[in-house]
Design a protein around this motif. Structure first.
Motif, PDB file in Angstrom:
ATOM      1  N   LYS A  29     -18.675  -7.901  -1.701  1.00 28.62           N
ATOM      2  CA  LYS A  29     -19.644  -7.694  -2.089  1.00 28.62           C
ATOM      3  C   LYS A  29     -19.853  -6.279  -2.264  1.00 28.62           C
ATOM      4  O   LYS A  29     -20.777  -5.649  -2.506  1.00 28.62           O
ATOM      5  CB  LYS A  29     -20.809  -9.206  -2.249  1.00 28.62           C
ATOM      6  CG  LYS A  29     -21.794  -8.741  -3.063  1.00 28.62           C
ATOM      7  CD  LYS A  29     -22.203  -9.799  -3.333  1.00 28.62           C
ATOM      8  CE  LYS A  29     -23.817 -10.152  -2.146  1.00 28.62           C
ATOM      9  NZ  LYS A  29     -24.271 -10.911  -1.803  1.00 28.62           N
ATOM     10  N   HIS A  30     -20.276  -6.155  -0.799  1.00 28.42           N
ATOM     11  CA  HIS A  30     -21.191  -5.271  -0.221  1.00 28.42           C
ATOM     12  C   HIS A  30     -20.505  -3.350  -0.506  1.00 28.42           C
ATOM     13  O   HIS A  30     -20.456  -2.805  -0.820  1.00 28.42           O
ATOM     14  CB  HIS A  30     -21.724  -4.682   0.840  1.00 28.42           C
ATOM     15  CG  HIS A  30     -22.713  -6.105   1.352  1.00 28.42           C
ATOM     16  ND1 HIS A  30     -23.862  -5.560   1.206  1.00 28.42           N
ATOM     17  CD2 HIS A  30     -23.058  -7.224   1.573  1.00 28.42           C
ATOM     18  CE1 HIS A  30     -25.324  -6.308   0.924  1.00 28.42           C
ATOM     19  NE2 HIS A  30     -24.005  -7.416   1.604  1.00 28.42           N
ATOM     20  N   TYR A  33     -20.215  -3.046  -4.415  1.00 28.62           N
ATOM     21  CA  TYR A  33     -21.411  -2.078  -4.720  1.00 28.62           C
ATOM     22  C   TYR A  33     -21.208  -0.783  -4.879  1.00 28.62           C
ATOM     23  O   TYR A  33     -21.928  -0.268  -5.143  1.00 28.62           O
ATOM     24  CB  TYR A  33     -22.806  -2.361  -4.968  1.00 28.62           C
ATOM     25  CG  TYR A  33     -22.590  -3.972  -5.746  1.00 28.62           C
ATOM     26  CD1 TYR A  33     -22.364  -4.013  -6.753  1.00 28.62           C
ATOM     27  CD2 TYR A  33     -22.584  -5.399  -5.010  1.00 28.62           C
ATOM     28  CE1 TYR A  33     -22.739  -4.877  -7.965  1.00 28.62           C
ATOM     29  CE2 TYR A  33     -23.293  -5.838  -5.753  1.00 28.62           C
ATOM     30  CZ  TYR A  33     -23.048  -6.310  -7.181  1.00 28.62           C
ATOM     31  OH  TYR A  33     -22.892  -7.658  -7.813  1.00 28.62           O
ATOM     32  N   LYS A  36     -19.122   1.073  -6.598  1.00 29.99           N
ATOM     33  CA  LYS A  36     -19.009   2.055  -8.281  1.00 29.99           C
ATOM     34  C   LYS A  36     -20.251   3.025  -7.857  1.00 29.99           C
ATOM     35  O   LYS A  36     -19.898   3.686  -8.917  1.00 29.99           O
ATOM     36  CB  LYS A  36     -19.502   0.314  -7.889  1.00 29.99           C
ATOM     37  CG  LYS A  36     -18.511  -0.176  -8.991  1.00 29.99           C
ATOM     38  CD  LYS A  36     -20.231  -1.492  -9.763  1.00 29.99           C
ATOM     39  CE  LYS A  36     -20.706  -1.518 -10.784  1.00 29.99           C
ATOM     40  NZ  LYS A  36     -20.911  -2.803 -11.809  1.00 29.99           N
ATOM     41  N   GLN A  37     -20.796   2.556  -6.908  1.00 29.60           N
ATOM     42  CA  GLN A  37     -22.287   4.007  -6.973  1.00 29.60           C
ATOM     43  C   GLN A  37     -21.982   5.154  -6.586  1.00 29.60           C
ATOM     44  O   GLN A  37     -21.470   6.462  -7.836  1.00 29.60           O
ATOM     45  CB  GLN A  37     -23.279   3.766  -5.950  1.00 29.60           C
ATOM     46  CG  GLN A  37     -24.749   2.840  -6.234  1.00 29.60           C
ATOM     47  CD  GLN A  37     -25.115   2.497  -5.239  1.00 29.60           C
ATOM     48  OE1 GLN A  37     -25.170   2.579  -4.311  1.00 29.60           O
ATOM     49  NE2 GLN A  37     -26.242   2.613  -5.863  1.00 29.60           N
ATOM     50  N   LYS A  70     -14.281  -6.555  -5.974  1.00 21.90           N
ATOM     51  CA  LYS A  70     -15.118  -6.824  -7.876  1.00 21.90           C
ATOM     52  C   LYS A  70     -14.205  -8.512  -7.912  1.00 21.90           C
ATOM     53  O   LYS A  70     -14.474  -9.800  -7.747  1.00 21.90           O
ATOM     54  CB  LYS A  70     -14.670  -6.162  -8.372  1.00 21.90           C
ATOM     55  CG  LYS A  70     -15.556  -7.200  -9.955  1.00 21.90           C
ATOM     56  CD  LYS A  70     -15.514  -6.212 -11.180  1.00 21.90           C
ATOM     57  CE  LYS A  70     -16.663  -7.271 -12.380  1.00 21.90           C
ATOM     58  NZ  LYS A  70     -16.486  -7.077 -13.852  1.00 21.90           N
TER      59      LYS A  70
END
Length: 139
Positions: A29-30, A33, A36-37, A70
């Motif tokens: 999960k970390h 994200y 994505k950034q 994801k």
């Protein structure tokens, strides 16, 4: 007077038992994200090695990594599952008769196996690329 030196402790963060019990989900999960950034930010280059020799190829590689993390962080939401209609279980009595048998739709099960294998290969490709390009995740 006690003159012992106080030693500073570093990296003493404690993780909850839930985070540790499901560490793969927690990390995925970390990482999802963060990737994505990383992809969304203005970057000034690309690795230039291992096949990522153009900005377009680097973007494709990042997309594959993002997709894999994801999927893991969403508990494999798009994973092909075996249909209940394809496998019908019957349980019989304890007098030596069949305890468990099933009637299956071989065509549906074969199709699902192929879909699951393709899904797993795609998932593993993204994870493998993450390891391969780990040291290139900077700008």
């Amino acid at each position: 007077m006690n003159k012992r030196r106080k030693i500073k402790k570093y990296n003493t963060r404690k993780y909850s038992p839930t985070q540790l019990w499901n560490l793969d989900y927690y990390l995925a999960k970390h990482i999802y994200y963060a990737l994505k950034q990383f992809k969304a930010m203005e970057r000034h280059g690309y690795p230039g090695c291992y096949g990522a020799d153009t900005p377009e190829k680097w973007e494709e590689i990042l997309d594959k990594m993002i997709w894999s993390f994801k999927e893991i962080s969403e508990d494999f939401r798009n994973q092909p599952l075996f249909s209940r209609d394809a496998v019908n279980f019957t349980i019989k009595d304890e007098n030596g008769h069949s305890v468990l048998s099933f009637d299956d739709d071989d065509e549906q099960i074969a199709k699902t196996k192929i879909e699951r294998e393709a899904y797993t290969n795609k998932l593993n490709e993204g994870l493998s690329l993450f390891g391969k390009y780990f040291y290139h995740l900077w700008d």
